[in-house]
Motif scaffolding. Structure first.
Motif, PDB file in Angstrom:
ATOM      1  N   ASP A 162       1.380 -35.222  33.961  1.00  0.00           N
ATOM      2  CA  ASP A 162       0.778 -34.821  32.686  1.00  0.00           C
ATOM      3  C   ASP A 162       0.110 -33.451  32.794  1.00  0.00           C
ATOM      4  O   ASP A 162       0.083 -32.688  31.822  1.00  0.00           O
ATOM      5  CB  ASP A 162      -0.234 -35.862  32.235  1.00  0.00           C
ATOM      6  CG  ASP A 162       0.422 -37.163  31.777  1.00  0.00           C
ATOM      7  OD1 ASP A 162       1.652 -37.172  31.581  1.00  0.00           O
ATOM      8  OD2 ASP A 162      -0.303 -38.172  31.631  1.00  0.00           O
ATOM      9  N   ASP A 163      -0.431 -33.128  33.977  1.00  0.00           N
ATOM     10  CA  ASP A 163      -0.984 -31.786  34.199  1.00  0.00           C
ATOM     11  C   ASP A 163       0.103 -30.726  34.032  1.00  0.00           C
ATOM     12  O   ASP A 163      -0.138 -29.650  33.462  1.00  0.00           O
ATOM     13  CB  ASP A 163      -1.582 -31.673  35.606  1.00  0.00           C
ATOM     14  CG  ASP A 163      -2.826 -32.513  35.812  1.00  0.00           C
ATOM     15  OD1 ASP A 163      -3.437 -32.938  34.815  1.00  0.00           O
ATOM     16  OD2 ASP A 163      -3.190 -32.737  36.986  1.00  0.00           O
ATOM     17  N   VAL A 164       1.291 -31.016  34.545  1.00  0.00           N
ATOM     18  CA  VAL A 164       2.408 -30.070  34.412  1.00  0.00           C
ATOM     19  C   VAL A 164       2.756 -29.884  32.936  1.00  0.00           C
ATOM     20  O   VAL A 164       2.973 -28.754  32.471  1.00  0.00           O
ATOM     21  CB  VAL A 164       3.632 -30.563  35.209  1.00  0.00           C
ATOM     22  CG1 VAL A 164       4.834 -29.642  34.987  1.00  0.00           C
ATOM     23  CG2 VAL A 164       3.306 -30.653  36.699  1.00  0.00           C
ATOM     24  N   ALA A 165       2.794 -30.979  32.191  1.00  0.00           N
ATOM     25  CA  ALA A 165       3.069 -30.879  30.757  1.00  0.00           C
ATOM     26  C   ALA A 165       2.006 -30.032  30.057  1.00  0.00           C
ATOM     27  O   ALA A 165       2.322 -29.245  29.145  1.00  0.00           O
ATOM     28  CB  ALA A 165       3.138 -32.275  30.141  1.00  0.00           C
ATOM     29  N   ALA A 166       0.753 -30.168  30.490  1.00  0.00           N
ATOM     30  CA  ALA A 166      -0.331 -29.380  29.892  1.00  0.00           C
ATOM     31  C   ALA A 166      -0.156 -27.891  30.181  1.00  0.00           C
ATOM     32  O   ALA A 166      -0.458 -27.049  29.327  1.00  0.00           O
ATOM     33  CB  ALA A 166      -1.682 -29.872  30.408  1.00  0.00           C
ATOM     34  N   VAL A 167       0.325 -27.561  31.367  1.00  0.00           N
ATOM     35  CA  VAL A 167       0.595 -26.158  31.696  1.00  0.00           C
ATOM     36  C   VAL A 167       1.693 -25.612  30.781  1.00  0.00           C
ATOM     37  O   VAL A 167       1.583 -24.494  30.253  1.00  0.00           O
ATOM     38  CB  VAL A 167       0.983 -26.006  33.176  1.00  0.00           C
ATOM     39  CG1 VAL A 167       1.525 -24.600  33.460  1.00  0.00           C
ATOM     40  CG2 VAL A 167      -0.213 -26.294  34.082  1.00  0.00           C
TER      41      VAL A 167
ATOM     42  N   LEU B  91      -0.571 -38.771  36.426  1.00  0.00           N
ATOM     43  CA  LEU B  91      -1.596 -37.823  35.977  1.00  0.00           C
ATOM     44  C   LEU B  91      -1.208 -36.395  36.333  1.00  0.00           C
ATOM     45  O   LEU B  91      -1.424 -35.465  35.547  1.00  0.00           O
ATOM     46  CB  LEU B  91      -2.943 -38.173  36.613  1.00  0.00           C
ATOM     47  CG  LEU B  91      -3.584 -39.499  36.187  1.00  0.00           C
ATOM     48  CD1 LEU B  91      -4.899 -39.705  36.945  1.00  0.00           C
ATOM     49  CD2 LEU B  91      -3.821 -39.530  34.689  1.00  0.00           C
ATOM     50  N   VAL B  92      -0.643 -36.208  37.512  1.00  0.00           N
ATOM     51  CA  VAL B  92      -0.214 -34.873  37.927  1.00  0.00           C
ATOM     52  C   VAL B  92       0.942 -34.399  37.045  1.00  0.00           C
ATOM     53  O   VAL B  92       1.021 -33.223  36.679  1.00  0.00           O
ATOM     54  CB  VAL B  92       0.174 -34.862  39.415  1.00  0.00           C
ATOM     55  CG1 VAL B  92       0.483 -33.437  39.876  1.00  0.00           C
ATOM     56  CG2 VAL B  92      -0.937 -35.461  40.275  1.00  0.00           C
TER      57      VAL B  92
ATOM     58  N   ALA C 291       8.006 -38.233  38.444  1.00  0.00           N
ATOM     59  CA  ALA C 291       7.005 -38.781  37.521  1.00  0.00           C
ATOM     60  C   ALA C 291       7.077 -38.068  36.177  1.00  0.00           C
ATOM     61  O   ALA C 291       6.948 -38.698  35.114  1.00  0.00           O
ATOM     62  CB  ALA C 291       5.605 -38.654  38.129  1.00  0.00           C
ATOM     63  N   PHE C 292       7.292 -36.757  36.213  1.00  0.00           N
ATOM     64  CA  PHE C 292       7.459 -35.986  34.970  1.00  0.00           C
ATOM     65  C   PHE C 292       8.671 -36.514  34.204  1.00  0.00           C
ATOM     66  O   PHE C 292       8.632 -36.639  32.973  1.00  0.00           O
ATOM     67  CB  PHE C 292       7.619 -34.510  35.304  1.00  0.00           C
ATOM     68  CG  PHE C 292       7.568 -33.599  34.114  1.00  0.00           C
ATOM     69  CD1 PHE C 292       6.374 -33.045  33.688  1.00  0.00           C
ATOM     70  CD2 PHE C 292       8.723 -33.278  33.412  1.00  0.00           C
ATOM     71  CE1 PHE C 292       6.319 -32.195  32.586  1.00  0.00           C
ATOM     72  CE2 PHE C 292       8.696 -32.433  32.310  1.00  0.00           C
ATOM     73  CZ  PHE C 292       7.477 -31.895  31.896  1.00  0.00           C
ATOM     74  N   ALA C 293       9.734 -36.834  34.919  1.00  0.00           N
ATOM     75  CA  ALA C 293      10.934 -37.371  34.267  1.00  0.00           C
ATOM     76  C   ALA C 293      10.655 -38.723  33.618  1.00  0.00           C
ATOM     77  O   ALA C 293      11.209 -39.034  32.557  1.00  0.00           O
ATOM     78  CB  ALA C 293      12.067 -37.494  35.276  1.00  0.00           C
ATOM     79  N   ARG C 294       9.806 -39.525  34.229  1.00  0.00           N
ATOM     80  CA  ARG C 294       9.465 -40.818  33.632  1.00  0.00           C
ATOM     81  C   ARG C 294       8.667 -40.641  32.343  1.00  0.00           C
ATOM     82  O   ARG C 294       8.818 -41.421  31.402  1.00  0.00           O
ATOM     83  CB  ARG C 294       8.653 -41.664  34.621  1.00  0.00           C
ATOM     84  CG  ARG C 294       9.451 -42.227  35.769  1.00  0.00           C
ATOM     85  CD  ARG C 294       8.683 -43.295  36.530  1.00  0.00           C
ATOM     86  NE  ARG C 294       7.520 -42.775  37.231  1.00  0.00           N
ATOM     87  CZ  ARG C 294       7.543 -42.257  38.455  1.00  0.00           C
ATOM     88  NH1 ARG C 294       8.699 -42.163  39.100  1.00  0.00           N
ATOM     89  NH2 ARG C 294       6.443 -41.829  39.051  1.00  0.00           N
ATOM     90  N   ARG C 295       7.811 -39.625  32.295  1.00  0.00           N
ATOM     91  CA  ARG C 295       6.879 -39.475  31.174  1.00  0.00           C
ATOM     92  C   ARG C 295       7.302 -38.425  30.151  1.00  0.00           C
ATOM     93  O   ARG C 295       6.916 -38.510  28.987  1.00  0.00           O
ATOM     94  CB  ARG C 295       5.489 -39.127  31.717  1.00  0.00           C
ATOM     95  CG  ARG C 295       4.902 -40.247  32.555  1.00  0.00           C
ATOM     96  CD  ARG C 295       3.543 -39.890  33.099  1.00  0.00           C
ATOM     97  NE  ARG C 295       2.510 -39.787  32.082  1.00  0.00           N
ATOM     98  CZ  ARG C 295       1.851 -40.822  31.568  1.00  0.00           C
ATOM     99  NH1 ARG C 295       2.144 -42.051  31.950  1.00  0.00           N
ATOM    100  NH2 ARG C 295       0.886 -40.643  30.682  1.00  0.00           N
ATOM    101  N   HIS C 296       8.077 -37.433  30.583  1.00  0.00           N
ATOM    102  CA  HIS C 296       8.383 -36.301  29.693  1.00  0.00           C
ATOM    103  C   HIS C 296       9.851 -35.879  29.833  1.00  0.00           C
ATOM    104  O   HIS C 296      10.157 -34.679  29.887  1.00  0.00           O
ATOM    105  CB  HIS C 296       7.475 -35.115  30.037  1.00  0.00           C
ATOM    106  CG  HIS C 296       6.014 -35.448  30.050  1.00  0.00           C
ATOM    107  ND1 HIS C 296       5.285 -35.605  28.896  1.00  0.00           N
ATOM    108  CD2 HIS C 296       5.155 -35.660  31.089  1.00  0.00           C
ATOM    109  CE1 HIS C 296       4.018 -35.891  29.213  1.00  0.00           C
ATOM    110  NE2 HIS C 296       3.919 -35.931  30.533  1.00  0.00           N
ATOM    111  N   ALA C 297      10.737 -36.834  29.864  1.00  0.00           N
ATOM    112  CA  ALA C 297      12.150 -36.528  30.128  1.00  0.00           C
ATOM    113  C   ALA C 297      12.717 -35.526  29.127  1.00  0.00           C
ATOM    114  O   ALA C 297      13.575 -34.697  29.478  1.00  0.00           O
ATOM    115  CB  ALA C 297      12.967 -37.816  30.095  1.00  0.00           C
TER     116      ALA C 297
END
Length: 255
Positions: free
Chosen positions: A66-71, A63-64, A94-100
């Motif tokens: 995804d917050d970074v992606a939203a920023v 979730l955190v 976690a960002f790498a897992r979801r938004h590599a």
């Protein structure tokens, strides 16, 4: 989704810096100022910390991330160099897992890619339960958490600053973050697929995420450089800001 509080300062390559537990984005003040000539330095307050809204949902670092992606979406940025220290490193993974596909480069400082052991998870739950039961983060001061975050020859003024940031954390944020960190998965398989320039940094005296953990991440990443900063502990960016910033500048050049 409520957008987290964040600052964006400077011009150049977008660079996200994710803070350690249980601090806030202002721990990156030195880097925000010194890198403004080469980077747009973006420093979010993670859920419940600093100026961000209280943490909601089941505790999860995804979730955190995804917050970074939203920023980044809010700023109209497709790709950025993603960096984090300690808990911030867990969020970066976690960002790498979801938004590599949105990662132009990776900075992992004083963190680790493997899961917590049983004792570490139990200790996280103990602290989470205690801060909620007391509605206070006083237990962090009682257990002198800053001693584990800083090196053996730390400047007393810096120690005071770290204690002050810890004291400002909300019990709810501390508990949520502890449980989110305890639930995180192993990230080594994810790191092995990231074919972007990466920098791994660790303080010489970091007892929480020591050199062996840093070396494992550096060896797993396809294109990583490992830097050991002498004389400092877990909060290497605060204890040796000039050395830390030099590593980041090197990474930005490679990106």
């Amino acid at each position: 989704m409520t957008l987290p509080a964040f600052t964006a300062h400077g011009t150049g390559t977008p660079l996200v810096l994710l803070h350690a537990f249980p601090l806030a984005a202002r721990m990156w003040q030195a880097q925000t100022e010194s890198l403004a000539d080469v980077a747009l330095v973006i420093t979010p307050d993670q859920r419940g910390f600093g100026g961000s809204a209280p943490a909601e949902g089941a505790p999860s670092l995804e979730l955190v991330a995804d917050d970074v992606a939203a920023v980044l979406d809010e700023l109209g940025i497709e790709q950025a160099v993603i960096g984090g220290l300690s808990m911030g490193g867990y969020v970066a993974m976690a960002f790498a897992r979801r938004h590599a596909e949105r990662i132009a480069g990776l900075l992992l400082a004083d963190t680790k890619a493997v899961v917590d052991g049983d004792a570490a998870r139990a200790n996280r739950e103990r602290i989470a339960g205690a801060v909620l039961a007391r509605n206070s983060v006083r237990i962090l001061a009682e257990e002198k958490i800053e001693d584990g975050l800083l090196g053996p020859a730390v400047d007393p003024e810096l120690a005071d600053r770290v204690r002050a940031m810890i004291a400002e954390a909300s019990p709810q944020a501390v508990a949520w973050a502890q449980r989110a960190m305890a639930a995180r998965p192993d990230s080594l398989a994810t790191l092995a697929t990231l074919a972007v320039p990466a920098a791994v940094v660790v303080g010489e005296h970091d007892a929480l995420t020591p050199l062996a953990e840093a070396r494992l991440m550096a060896e797993t990443l396809p294109d990583a450089e490992l830097t050991v900063i002498p004389g400092v502990g877990h909060l290497s960016s605060l204890e040796a800001p000039e050395s830390f910033t030099a590593v980041v500048r090197g990474l930005l050049r490679r990106c």
